[in-house]
Design an enzyme around this catalytic site. Structure first.
Site: not given
Ligand SMILES: NC(=O)c1ccc[n+]([C@@H]2O[C@H](COP(=O)([O-])OP(=O)(O)OC[C@H]3O[C@@H](n4cnc5c(N)ncnc54)[C@H](OP(=O)(O)O)[C@@H]3O)[C@@H](O)[C@H]2O)c1
Length: 250
Positions: A86, A153, A157, A188, A190
């Site tokens: 994730n 990005y 993906k 989402v 986030t």
């Molecule tokens: N949010 C959206 O709208 C959306 C849409 C499409 C896809 N996604 C995908 O969903 C997934 C989760 O995204 P999110 O929206 O929840 O993003 P987020 O809130 O930014 O959270 C990202 C997570 O990844 C971890 N991470 C980032 N860099 C890291 C590293 N170097 N080592 C270990 N952990 C790391 C972060 O940990 P830290 O706390 O240590 O930074 C955090 O727990 C991602 O793969 C993203 O591409 C999200």
């Protein structure tokens, strides 16, 4: 007991997944750079919970740690074992040619290489184990459609999707293969969306669209999305190399 290994579970969608796993009584192994108060509180009430500190951008450490984590889990009996890749980063947000190589490599390492390394170790350790075993790669619509200023990005993906498809073919040919899929979770609410809205308008021509998503309430709730993803993970839709979009299941 079902065991879930989830990267990036400290916040955002990963935390939503961790909450859904807790609600359903699974055991969680969370991988990430650091715990959050929310994840810490969740883990305190969960038997067998473990947080493994790792910077997924550090390839050597990821391989070492994957061996340790999956090696020890594979010696135990589980009703099901699930790896959810994730963790992700959206940066660099800028046209190619205008970002540093370091930012490009960081994005590819976290979003793609680390997920492949963890999957590799998971497949190695669980290939000949019995029971339900699945890998879910959290991808994005951006892996399937081009977005200006998101070249790193989008490429990461798209790579994750193709990896899932290739491994899916390999596993489908086996008598008791491991299921694998790539899933786009939709938009989402986030930290990643907040990062996107903070992009400089000169760097990101689609900025207004993403600001509108937030203003018009179009972002989904990470806890709700986590529950939906967990339902999907345990469904037949995962298959062998399926490319899924959560919107098709709402
Ligand atoms: N949010 C959206 O709208 C959306 C849409 C499409 C896809 N996604 C995908 O969903 C997934 C989760 O995204 P999110 O929206 O929840 O993003 P987020 O809130 O930014 O959270 C990202 C997570 O990844 C971890 N991470 C980032 N860099 C890291 C590293 N170097 N080592 C270990 N952990 C790391 C972060 O940990 P830290 O706390 O240590 O930074 C955090 O727990 C991602 O793969 C993203 O591409 C999200």
């Amino acid at each position: 007991m079902r065991c879930y290994i989830v990267t990036g579970a400290a916040r955002g969608l990963g935390l939503g997944l961790a909450r859904a796993i807790t609600e359903r009584g699974g055991q969680l192994i969370a991988l990430g750079r650091g715990e959050s108060h929310e994840l810490d509180a969740l883990g305190a009430d969960m038997p067998g919970y473990r947080f493994v500190a790792i910077d997924l951008a550090q390839a050597d450490l990821v391989s070492e740690l994957a061996e340790e984590v999956f090696g020890s889990l594979a010696s135990l009996d589980w009703d099901g074992v699930y790896l959810i890749n994730n963790a992700g980063v959206v940066d660099p947000i800028a046209p190619a040619g205008r970002y540093e190589d370091a930012a490009l490599l960081h994005c590819l390492s976290v979003n793609l290489s680390a997920a492949l390394q963890l999957s590799n170790a998971f497949l190695r350790h669980f290939q000949h184990r019995r029971g339900d075993r699945r890998v879910l790669n959290i991808s994005s619509g951006a892996g399937r459609n081009p977005y200006p200023s998101w070249s790193a990005y989008c490429a990461s993906k798209a790579g994750l999707d193709m990896y899932s498809r290739c491994v899916g073919l390999e596993q489908a040919a086996l008598a008791d293969g491991i299921r694998i899929a790539s899933l786009a979770p939709g938009v989402v609410d986030t930290g990643m969306q907040a990062d996107i809205r903070r992009a400089h308008p000169d760097d990101f021509p689609m900025l207004a669209q993403f600001q509108r998503y937030k203003a018009e309430g179009e972002l989904s709730d990470p806890d709700q999305c986590g529950r939906e993803i967990l339902d999907l993970l345990h469904s037949e839709h995962i298959g062998f190399g399926a490319i899924l979009n959560i919107r098709d299941f709402r």
